[in-house]
Design a protein around this motif. Structure first.
Motif, PDB file in Angstrom:
ATOM      1  N   GLY A  61       0.787  -1.227   0.000  1.00 13.46           N
ATOM      2  CA  GLY A  61       0.000   0.000   0.000  1.00 13.46           C
ATOM      3  C   GLY A  61       0.816   1.272   0.000  1.00 13.46           C
ATOM      4  N   GLU A  64      -0.179   3.658  -2.920  1.00 10.74           N
ATOM      5  CA  GLU A  64      -1.485   4.270  -2.649  1.00 10.74           C
ATOM      6  C   GLU A  64      -1.375   5.343  -1.569  1.00 10.74           C
ATOM      7  OE1 GLU A  64      -0.975   1.001  -2.793  1.00 10.74           O
ATOM      8  OE2 GLU A  64      -2.210   0.315  -4.468  1.00 10.74           O
ATOM      9  N   ASN A  67       0.157   8.416  -3.096  1.00 13.42           N
ATOM     10  CA  ASN A  67      -0.872   9.127  -3.860  1.00 13.42           C
ATOM     11  C   ASN A  67      -1.834   9.853  -2.930  1.00 13.42           C
ATOM     12  OD1 ASN A  67       0.115   8.329  -6.352  1.00 13.42           O
ATOM     13  ND2 ASN A  67      -1.132   6.470  -6.390  1.00 13.42           N
ATOM     14  N   THR A  74      -6.218   7.639  -3.319  1.00 13.13           N
ATOM     15  CA  THR A  74      -5.281   6.524  -3.464  1.00 13.13           C
ATOM     16  C   THR A  74      -4.876   6.264  -4.908  1.00 13.13           C
ATOM     17  OG1 THR A  74      -7.133   4.971  -3.483  1.00 13.13           O
ATOM     18  CG2 THR A  74      -6.030   5.351  -1.369  1.00 13.13           C
ATOM     19  N   THR A  75      -5.577   6.865  -5.857  1.00 15.39           N
ATOM     20  CA  THR A  75      -5.197   6.720  -7.268  1.00 15.39           C
ATOM     21  C   THR A  75      -4.462   7.972  -7.712  1.00 15.39           C
ATOM     22  OG1 THR A  75      -7.329   7.617  -7.981  1.00 15.39           O
ATOM     23  CG2 THR A  75      -7.158   5.216  -7.793  1.00 15.39           C
TER      24      THR A  75
END
Length: 145
Positions: A61, A64, A67, A74-75
C-alpha cells in the motif's frame, strides 16, 4: 485657525502615504494564511496516509499512501494538493515496534523538503521568498506486523 479651504486634499495625501503600508500588511497576511492552510492540508494528508497504512501489511500500500499524500486519493491524480508537491517529497513509510511491555506496532509516514511558493515574490519592500516547511510526520498504531 485653519479653514476648510486650506485643508482640502490633506486626506488624500494621508491616504496616499498609508496605502502602501496597508497593502503590504494585507498581502503578507494573505500569503502567510495560504502557507498555514497548505501546511494544515499536508498535515491532514500525512495523517490520512498513516491511517491507511496502519491497516495494511508492512510494505504494501505504499504507492497508494503516497498518492493519498500528493493527490488526496489513493489513485494518481493530475493536480497535487499543494503546488509543487510531488512523490519525491514523501519518504518511504517505516513500520516499527515501540515499547517494552506491551509492545505497539506503528507505522510512520513523513514529508520533507517541501517549500511553499508564494503568489508574490516581493510585496513592496518585503521579500516573501520561499517558505520551507519543517518535516511533517504522523505515526499511527498498526494492529498488523
Amino acid at each position: 485657525m485653519f479653514t476648510t479651504n486650506k485643508q482640502r486634499g490633506v486626506a488624500l495625501v494621508e491616504f496616499a502615504l498609508v496605502v502602501p503600508f496597508l497593502l503590504t500588511l494585507m498581502l503578507v497576511t494573505i500569503e502567510f494564511s495560504r502557507a498555514f492552510y497548505q501546511y494544515n492540508t499536508l498535515t491532514k494528508a500525512v495523517r490520512d496516509a498513516a491511517r491507511y497504512l496502519s491497516v495494511q501489511m508492512p510494505g504494501t500500500g505504499v504507492e497508494e499512501a503516497t498518492n493519498l499524500i500528493v493527490y488526496g486519493t489513493t489513485t494518481p491524480g493530475t493536480q497535487p494538493l499543494a503546488p509543487g508537491l510531488s512523490a519525491t517529497h514523501v519518504d518511504e513509510p517505516v513500520w516499527s515496534v515501540i515499547g517494552a511491555a506491551p509492545t505497539v506496532n506503528v507505522v510512520t509516514v513523513r514529508i520533507q523538503g517541501y517549500q511553499f511558493v508564494p503568489l508574490w515574490g516581493t510585496v513592496f519592500w518585503v521579500d516573501l521568498g520561499m517558505i520551507p516547511f519543517p518535516i511533517i510526520s504522523a505515526t499511527m498504531p498498526s494492529p498488523l506486523i
